[in-house]
Design an enzyme around this catalytic site. Structure first.
Site, mmCIF file in Angstrom:
data_model
loop_
_atom_site.group_PDB
_atom_site.id
_atom_site.type_symbol
_atom_site.label_atom_id
_atom_site.label_comp_id
_atom_site.label_asym_id
_atom_site.label_seq_id
_atom_site.Cartn_x
_atom_site.Cartn_y
_atom_site.Cartn_z
ATOM 1 N N TYR A 129 0.829 -1.212 0.000
ATOM 2 C CA TYR A 129 0.000 0.000 0.000
ATOM 3 C C TYR A 129 0.862 1.260 0.000
ATOM 4 O O TYR A 129 0.696 2.152 -0.842
ATOM 5 C CB TYR A 129 -0.932 0.010 1.218
ATOM 6 C CG TYR A 129 -1.632 1.329 1.427
ATOM 7 C CD1 TYR A 129 -2.753 1.665 0.683
ATOM 8 C CD2 TYR A 129 -1.157 2.256 2.360
ATOM 9 C CE1 TYR A 129 -3.395 2.891 0.860
ATOM 10 C CE2 TYR A 129 -1.782 3.475 2.548
ATOM 11 C CZ TYR A 129 -2.896 3.784 1.797
ATOM 12 O OH TYR A 129 -3.519 5.004 1.962
ATOM 13 N N LYS A 164 -15.278 1.392 6.591
ATOM 14 C CA LYS A 164 -13.830 1.133 6.541
ATOM 15 C C LYS A 164 -13.421 -0.165 7.237
ATOM 16 O O LYS A 164 -12.324 -0.675 7.038
ATOM 17 C CB LYS A 164 -13.061 2.304 7.178
ATOM 18 C CG LYS A 164 -13.115 3.583 6.372
ATOM 19 C CD LYS A 164 -12.223 4.647 6.968
ATOM 20 C CE LYS A 164 -10.761 4.307 6.824
ATOM 21 N NZ LYS A 164 -9.876 5.346 7.386
#
Length: 276
Positions: A114, A150
């Protein structure tokens, strides 16, 4: 009236920003890759705010995350350049390393697929030539409303509040008094985007408060607010590999362009009946 396209407008930051800018003097449209499938039409916008990405900091599928974060962002940038559309995009403070500092010019040490996807795109933008305005925002620990989608990537603030409401107990990692993060409210992040839309300046900008709070302090504030207990647990190995134990944004650069009275997380928690 400026026309703005927000990619990822169904996500946490995107959802808040879409609502925030829509109330201002902007014409705002949203694009969601999962729903729309096709690439967004960039032409005829004044700005693209590119937030659509794979936001999982623990994602291990390198090919997947580079396709969604790097390649898609690259295509957005090239289309913006082609049609002379200014660009704001989401980077991440996860690229930083405590030992090297948290300034935009600090040497970075990404530790996960990421963070690498964010860092490599930052470097591509830095070395590219273009006549449009391009602003990258390295968000620190953003918290606030609309985090419910999330899941595991939600902020500690949201997770602790959810646990307190549903289970009357907060799970906190051992040594959380040593885990210090720069927590910034989503409302302030929206203000940053808005104010920077009127600044004809390029580059990377940290988006934080420039101060730290421990996870312990956050948990204690939530515990006090909801009258619940704190249970200490061991950090999972999957998380510990890439865990940032300390972040603190150097805000010298951004503060030259924005005027924001940053919200205090502890005060925010204490006033939850009004704002959450």
């Amino acid at each position: 009236m400026k026309k703005i396209l927000i990619t990822g407008h169904k996500g946490f930051i995107g959802k808040n920003l879409y609502k925030f800018l829509s109330k201002k003097n902007f014409k705002v449209n949203g694009f969601d890759l999962k729903k729309n499938k096709k690439f967004p039409v960039i032409k005829n916008y004044d700005w693209v705010i590119h937030l659509g990405a794979n936001s999982s900091t623990t994602e291990t599928d390198v090919e997947k995350i580079f396709k969604q974060n790097y390649e898609f962002s690259l295509k957005i940038l090239k289309e913006c350049i082609k049609y002379n559309v200014n660009l704001q995009y989401a980077s991440s403070a996860s690229v930083y390393d405590k030992k090297k500092g948290f300034k935009e010019t600090s040497k970075c040490y990404p530790k996960s697929p990421y963070s690498w996807s964010k860092y490599i795109f930052d470097k591509y933008v830095e070395k590219s030539k273009y006549k449009i305005i391009v602003q990258g925002f390295r968000y620190f620990n953003v918290f606030g409303q609309n985090e419910n989608d999330k899941k595991d990537q939600a902020s500690p603030v949201y997770k602790f509040i959810k646990q307190a409401k549903e289970k009357k107990k907060i799970k906190l990692f051992y040594n959380s008094n040593r885990y210090l993060r720069d927590f910034v409210c989503i409302e302030d992040v929206c203000k940053v985007h808005e104010q920077m839309l009127t600044n004809e300046v390029n580059g990377l900008f940290n988006v934080g408060r420039g101060t730290t709070l421990s996870f312990q302090k956050i948990a204690e504030a939530v515990s006090k607010k909801f009258s619940c207990k704190i249970e200490y647990v061991k950090m999972p190995e999957k998380i510990s590999k890439h865990y940032q134990k300390y972040t603190k944004a150097n805000m010298e650069k951004l503060n030259k362009y924005v005027k924001i009275k940053w919200k205090d997380p502890i005060k925010y928690i204490s006033q939850l009946s009004k704002v959450f």
